[in-house]
Design an enzyme around this catalytic site. Structure first.
Site, PDB file in Angstrom:
ATOM      1  N   SER A  75      -9.365   2.119   4.806  1.00 30.62           N
ATOM      2  CA  SER A  75      -8.078   2.188   3.690  1.00 30.62           C
ATOM      3  C   SER A  75      -7.798   3.643   3.793  1.00 30.62           C
ATOM      4  O   SER A  75      -8.390   4.494   4.136  1.00 30.62           O
ATOM      5  CB  SER A  75      -8.499   1.634   2.204  1.00 30.62           C
ATOM      6  OG  SER A  75      -7.371   1.916   1.587  1.00 30.62           O
ATOM      7  N   ASN A  99      -6.855  -9.275   9.698  1.00 29.62           N
ATOM      8  CA  ASN A  99      -7.893  -9.467  10.801  1.00 29.62           C
ATOM      9  C   ASN A  99      -9.114  -9.477  10.522  1.00 29.62           C
ATOM     10  O   ASN A  99      -9.976 -10.442  11.098  1.00 29.62           O
ATOM     11  CB  ASN A  99      -7.926  -8.165  11.783  1.00 29.62           C
ATOM     12  CG  ASN A  99      -6.341  -8.074  12.529  1.00 29.62           C
ATOM     13  OD1 ASN A  99      -5.822  -9.145  12.782  1.00 29.62           O
ATOM     14  ND2 ASN A  99      -5.641  -6.947  12.969  1.00 29.62           N
ATOM     15  N   TYR A 145       0.706   1.928  -1.109  1.00 29.23           N
ATOM     16  CA  TYR A 145      -0.832   1.681  -1.426  1.00 29.23           C
ATOM     17  C   TYR A 145      -1.073   0.571  -2.242  1.00 29.23           C
ATOM     18  O   TYR A 145      -1.670  -0.364  -1.982  1.00 29.23           O
ATOM     19  CB  TYR A 145      -1.418   2.968  -1.714  1.00 29.23           C
ATOM     20  CG  TYR A 145      -2.924   3.000  -1.954  1.00 29.23           C
ATOM     21  CD1 TYR A 145      -3.858   2.684  -0.809  1.00 29.23           C
ATOM     22  CD2 TYR A 145      -3.557   2.772  -3.147  1.00 29.23           C
ATOM     23  CE1 TYR A 145      -5.081   2.626  -1.080  1.00 29.23           C
ATOM     24  CE2 TYR A 145      -4.973   3.009  -3.473  1.00 29.23           C
ATOM     25  CZ  TYR A 145      -5.753   2.650  -2.267  1.00 29.23           C
ATOM     26  OH  TYR A 145      -7.065   2.547  -2.468  1.00 29.23           O
ATOM     27  N   ARG A 186      -7.554  14.761  -3.415  1.00 29.93           N
ATOM     28  CA  ARG A 186      -7.691  14.222  -4.677  1.00 29.93           C
ATOM     29  C   ARG A 186      -8.203  15.101  -5.616  1.00 29.93           C
ATOM     30  O   ARG A 186      -8.635  16.263  -5.286  1.00 29.93           O
ATOM     31  CB  ARG A 186      -8.643  12.962  -4.544  1.00 29.93           C
ATOM     32  CG  ARG A 186      -7.787  12.027  -4.130  1.00 29.93           C
ATOM     33  CD  ARG A 186      -8.534  10.467  -3.780  1.00 29.93           C
ATOM     34  NE  ARG A 186      -9.552  10.587  -2.763  1.00 29.93           N
ATOM     35  CZ  ARG A 186     -10.131   9.491  -2.642  1.00 29.93           C
ATOM     36  NH1 ARG A 186     -10.284   8.442  -3.168  1.00 29.93           N
ATOM     37  NH2 ARG A 186     -11.199   9.612  -1.417  1.00 29.93           N
TER      38      ARG A 186
HETATM   39  N1  UDP Z   1      -4.248  16.064 -10.211  1.00 29.24           N
HETATM   40  C1  UDP Z   1      -4.294  17.333 -10.654  1.00 29.24           C
HETATM   41  N2  UDP Z   1      -4.505  18.411  -9.822  1.00 29.24           N
HETATM   42  C2  UDP Z   1      -4.910  18.273  -8.328  1.00 29.24           C
HETATM   43  C3  UDP Z   1      -4.932  16.904  -8.073  1.00 29.24           C
HETATM   44  C4  UDP Z   1      -4.610  15.788  -9.038  1.00 29.24           C
HETATM   45  O1  UDP Z   1      -3.774  17.546 -11.773  1.00 29.24           O
HETATM   46  O2  UDP Z   1      -5.102  19.194  -7.614  1.00 29.24           O
HETATM   47  C5  UDP Z   1      -3.955  14.965 -10.911  1.00 29.24           C
HETATM   48  C6  UDP Z   1      -2.953  13.796 -10.541  1.00 29.24           C
HETATM   49  O3  UDP Z   1      -1.652  14.206 -10.802  1.00 29.24           O
HETATM   50  C7  UDP Z   1      -3.451  12.598 -11.080  1.00 29.24           C
HETATM   51  C8  UDP Z   1      -5.124  12.682 -11.331  1.00 29.24           C
HETATM   52  O4  UDP Z   1      -5.266  14.032 -11.123  1.00 29.24           O
HETATM   53  O5  UDP Z   1      -2.967  12.527 -12.630  1.00 29.24           O
HETATM   54  C9  UDP Z   1      -5.826  11.970 -10.363  1.00 29.24           C
HETATM   55  O6  UDP Z   1      -5.208  12.455  -9.114  1.00 29.24           O
HETATM   56  P1  UDP Z   1      -6.111  11.777  -7.598  1.00 29.24           P
HETATM   57  O7  UDP Z   1      -5.135  12.454  -6.611  1.00 29.24           O
HETATM   58  O8  UDP Z   1      -7.454  12.258  -7.567  1.00 29.24           O
HETATM   59  O9  UDP Z   1      -5.988  10.286  -7.530  1.00 29.24           O
HETATM   60  P2  UDP Z   1      -5.461   9.174  -8.372  1.00 29.24           P
HETATM   61  O10 UDP Z   1      -6.300   8.634  -9.434  1.00 29.24           O
HETATM   62  O11 UDP Z   1      -3.858   9.545  -8.779  1.00 29.24           O
HETATM   63  O12 UDP Z   1      -5.271   8.151  -7.156  1.00 29.24           O
END
Ligand code: UDP
Length: 314
Positions: A75, A99, A145, A186
């Site tokens: 994924s 698959n 996603y 992330r």
């Molecule tokens: N976020 C943030 N700063 C960063 C990266 C992410 O404030 O540098 C916030 C993002 O807007 C979200 C949360 O952290 O509200 C979690 O984001 P992530 O990308 O880790 O994954 P998600 O839970 O959204 O899939």
């Protein structure tokens, strides 16, 4: 058992490879290495019960010999990755799941789908129990996603009901730990690497959105228990301790002992549109049916994650 793990060179998949090898099973890791890395499985090279197949699960899958379990982890779970590769994301959830289910059916193997808390979208029920159907925008940027995983769940249940495949579905909430890509975009790798480098932690908007963070060893324990169970309905696995992102930034600073500042930034509209405002798992089902709950407090997990990212940054 002889177990196929797709996404086996990824963050969670590689930890599952370790776990099943430790238990004495034979493990075949399949990965196209688009976001996974051979670094995550380099320590398994030469292991007599470990095999690696470089393959894209959206194409027909051939595996020689019997299989007892197929765990479909392949994924693109990072928003940065799936926004960059939207069609591949839809294909891996749809064609890749088709698959791998077909393979499980042909081999008479059990099947486990790695699904996601994103199936709940921007939730209107909080915390989220498995009975909640979610609030997903199918045509928004995150829809690639979310809908691929929702389709994957529907397909898994169809193979279970129509073909009698012995299936499981885990809805994984935010998970972190060693082997996450430092640059996957992330919040955990971003904040921890920023803290270690002494750079400002980039809190998006006002940092009011919430998330709940599960350490990878807890998740792996839950997946292994679910795989061994007879539970066919989806099961949430995650840590129910909920933080605003601003609180979480402070946790990261405390865990790393960093003097970094916190900065509030406005990322692209694509990155923030439909960003779930809250997220926290209701884990009653996992507690009741699997006798599972997370053991690693975030203070400790963040220190272990930081130790890993430190080696990567060095
Ligand atoms: N976020 C943030 N700063 C960063 C990266 C992410 O404030 O540098 C916030 C993002 O807007 C979200 C949360 O952290 O509200 C979690 O984001 P992530 O990308 O880790 O994954 P998600 O839970 O959204 O899939």
């Amino acid at each position: 058992m002889r177990i196929l793990i797709t996404g086996g060179a990824g963050f969670i998949g590689s930890h599952l490879c370790d776990r099943y090898l430790t238990e004495g099973h034979e493990v075949i890791a399949m990965d196209n290495l688009s976001t996974g890395s051979v670094d995550n499985i380099a320590h398994l090279a030469g292991h007599p019960r470990f095999h690696f197949i470089k393959h894209d699960v959206t194409r027909y899958i051939y595996v020689a010999g019997p299989l007892d379990e197929v765990l479909h982890l392949a994924s693109l779970p990072s928003p940065v990755d799936y926004l960059q590769l939207p069609i591949q994301t839809l294909k891996v959830g749809a064609l890749g799941t088709h698959n791998t289910l077909g393979l499980a059916l042909a081999k008479g193997a059990k099947f486990l789908l790695a699904s996601t808390s994103e199936t709940y979208g921007d939730p209107l029920v909080h915390p989220q129990p498995e009975s909640y159907w979610g609030n997903v925008n199918p045509v928004g940027p995150r829809g690639v996603y979310d809908e691929s995983k929702r389709f994957a769940e529907a397909l898994t249940m169809a193979y279970h009901r129509y073909h009698g495949v012995d299936t499981r579905i885990v809805r994984i909430f935010n998970t972190y730990g060693p082997r996450m890509r430092a640059d996957d975009g992330r919040v955990v790798p971003n904040f921890v690497c920023q803290a270690l480098r002494g750079e400002p932690l980039t809190v998006y908007d006002h940092g009011e959105h919430t998330r709940s963070f599960c350490f990878v060893s807890d998740l792996v324990e839950g997946i292994v228990r679910l795989a061994a169970s007879e539970v066919h309905d989806p099961v949430n696995l995650g840590n129910p301790r909920e933080f605003t992102i601003l609180e979480f930034a402070q946790q990261v600073l405390a865990a790393t002992g960093s003097a970094s500042e916190i900065t509030f930034v406005q990322p692209s509209d694509e990155r923030t549109r439909d960003d779930p405002k809250v997220r926290c798992p209701d884990i009653t089902r996992a507690k009741t049916l699997l006798d599972w709950e997370p053991q690693v407090p975030v203070e400790e997990g963040l220190q272990r994650a930081a130790a890993y990212f430190r080696t990567k940054l060095d």
